[in-house]
Structure formats: structure tokens, C-alpha cells
Design a protein around this motif. Structure first.
Motif, mmCIF file in Angstrom:
data_model
loop_
_atom_site.group_PDB
_atom_site.id
_atom_site.type_symbol
_atom_site.label_atom_id
_atom_site.label_comp_id
_atom_site.label_asym_id
_atom_site.label_seq_id
_atom_site.Cartn_x
_atom_site.Cartn_y
_atom_site.Cartn_z
ATOM 1 N N ASN A 35 -0.832 32.495 -26.996
ATOM 2 C CA ASN A 35 0.187 32.814 -25.986
ATOM 3 C C ASN A 35 0.058 34.259 -25.521
ATOM 4 O O ASN A 35 0.207 34.554 -24.326
ATOM 5 C CB ASN A 35 1.588 32.543 -26.525
ATOM 6 N N THR A 36 -0.222 35.164 -26.436
ATOM 7 C CA THR A 36 -0.428 36.570 -26.070
ATOM 8 C C THR A 36 -1.617 36.710 -25.137
ATOM 9 O O THR A 36 -1.549 37.410 -24.119
ATOM 10 C CB THR A 36 -0.638 37.427 -27.334
ATOM 11 N N LEU A 37 -2.710 36.037 -25.460
ATOM 12 C CA LEU A 37 -3.895 36.089 -24.595
ATOM 13 C C LEU A 37 -3.615 35.450 -23.238
ATOM 14 O O LEU A 37 -4.126 35.907 -22.213
ATOM 15 C CB LEU A 37 -5.084 35.412 -25.275
ATOM 16 N N THR A 38 -2.793 34.409 -23.214
ATOM 17 C CA THR A 38 -2.427 33.770 -21.952
ATOM 18 C C THR A 38 -1.701 34.761 -21.044
ATOM 19 O O THR A 38 -1.980 34.831 -19.841
ATOM 20 C CB THR A 38 -1.547 32.529 -22.206
ATOM 21 N N VAL A 39 -0.806 35.541 -21.612
ATOM 22 C CA VAL A 39 -0.078 36.550 -20.833
ATOM 23 C C VAL A 39 -1.053 37.596 -20.294
ATOM 24 O O VAL A 39 -0.974 37.999 -19.123
ATOM 25 C CB VAL A 39 1.032 37.206 -21.687
ATOM 26 N N ILE A 40 -1.984 38.028 -21.129
ATOM 27 C CA ILE A 40 -2.965 39.033 -20.705
ATOM 28 C C ILE A 40 -3.817 38.510 -19.561
ATOM 29 O O ILE A 40 -4.017 39.190 -18.549
ATOM 30 C CB ILE A 40 -3.836 39.466 -21.899
ATOM 31 N N VAL A 41 -4.327 37.290 -19.692
ATOM 32 C CA VAL A 41 -5.153 36.710 -18.627
ATOM 33 C C VAL A 41 -4.320 36.527 -17.366
ATOM 34 O O VAL A 41 -4.794 36.777 -16.259
ATOM 35 C CB VAL A 41 -5.798 35.380 -19.079
ATOM 36 N N GLY A 42 -3.066 36.132 -17.506
ATOM 37 C CA GLY A 42 -2.186 35.987 -16.349
ATOM 38 C C GLY A 42 -2.026 37.296 -15.593
ATOM 39 O O GLY A 42 -2.077 37.321 -14.359
ATOM 40 N N LYS A 43 -1.861 38.394 -16.329
ATOM 41 C CA LYS A 43 -1.751 39.707 -15.690
ATOM 42 C C LYS A 43 -3.053 40.065 -14.979
ATOM 43 O O LYS A 43 -3.040 40.616 -13.872
ATOM 44 C CB LYS A 43 -1.411 40.777 -16.723
ATOM 45 N N MET A 44 -4.166 39.753 -15.607
ATOM 46 C CA MET A 44 -5.469 40.044 -14.990
ATOM 47 C C MET A 44 -5.623 39.286 -13.670
ATOM 48 O O MET A 44 -6.079 39.855 -12.677
ATOM 49 C CB MET A 44 -6.598 39.655 -15.949
ATOM 50 N N VAL A 45 -5.245 38.026 -13.681
ATOM 51 C CA VAL A 45 -5.375 37.196 -12.478
ATOM 52 C C VAL A 45 -4.458 37.729 -11.380
ATOM 53 O O VAL A 45 -4.863 37.820 -10.218
ATOM 54 C CB VAL A 45 -5.068 35.720 -12.804
ATOM 55 N N ASN A 46 -3.250 38.114 -11.738
ATOM 56 C CA ASN A 46 -2.317 38.664 -10.742
ATOM 57 C C ASN A 46 -2.843 39.959 -10.144
ATOM 58 O O ASN A 46 -2.689 40.208 -8.950
ATOM 59 C CB ASN A 46 -0.934 38.870 -11.353
#
Length: 75
Positions: A8-19
Motif C-alpha cells: 500500500n505504501t508503494l502504491t501511494v508512491i507510484v500514484g504520486k509519481m504518476v500524478n
């Protein structure tokens, strides 16, 4: 439960990267991450990120790897 928390932590990080990269519409962050976690990654000695998640400090190491890839550090 810790493994799911790490994912879940990595999902948040990747989400920020994509944004930060631009228009995230249509991009499924969790699906992309699930796929990436299962693939062998040369920067990890051809290990799967999922296997690395079982090691100490794994989230920090994988976060750093993702952020370096975003910045073009592997170019």
C-alpha cells in the motif's frame, strides 16, 4: 499484514509519481505495481521486488529505486 502495508505504501508512491508525470487518467496504479512486483528487475540483481519486500528496509530501497527510475537515473 506488514507485506500488504508495504505494498500500500508503494502504491501511494507510484500514484504520486504518476500524478507528477502528467495526466493519470486511465492509469491503474495498483495493477501496474502488482505487475512490477512480480517481474525480475535488473537493478535488484534480477530479483523480483516482491521477494525484496521480505527483507529489512525493503520499502525504502524499492521507493528509492522507483524514484531513481522516474528521474532518469538509469538512463
Amino acid at each position: 499484514m506488514a507485506l500488504e502495508d508495504d505494498i500500500n505504501t508503494l502504491t501511494v508512491i507510484v500514484g504520486k509519481m504518476v500524478n507528477e508525470a502528467g495526466d493519470p487518467s486511465g492509469f491503474d496504479v495498483r495493477s501496474w505495481l502488482d505487475h512490477w512486483l512480480m517481474e525480475e528487475v535488473p537493478a535488484l540483481g534480477n530479483r523480483r521486488p516482491l521477494d525484496v519486500l521480505l527483507e529489512p528496509n525493503a520499502v525504502e530501497m524499492l521507493s528509492s529505486l522507483l524514484l531513481r527510475a522516474q528521474s532518469g537515473a538509469f538512463s
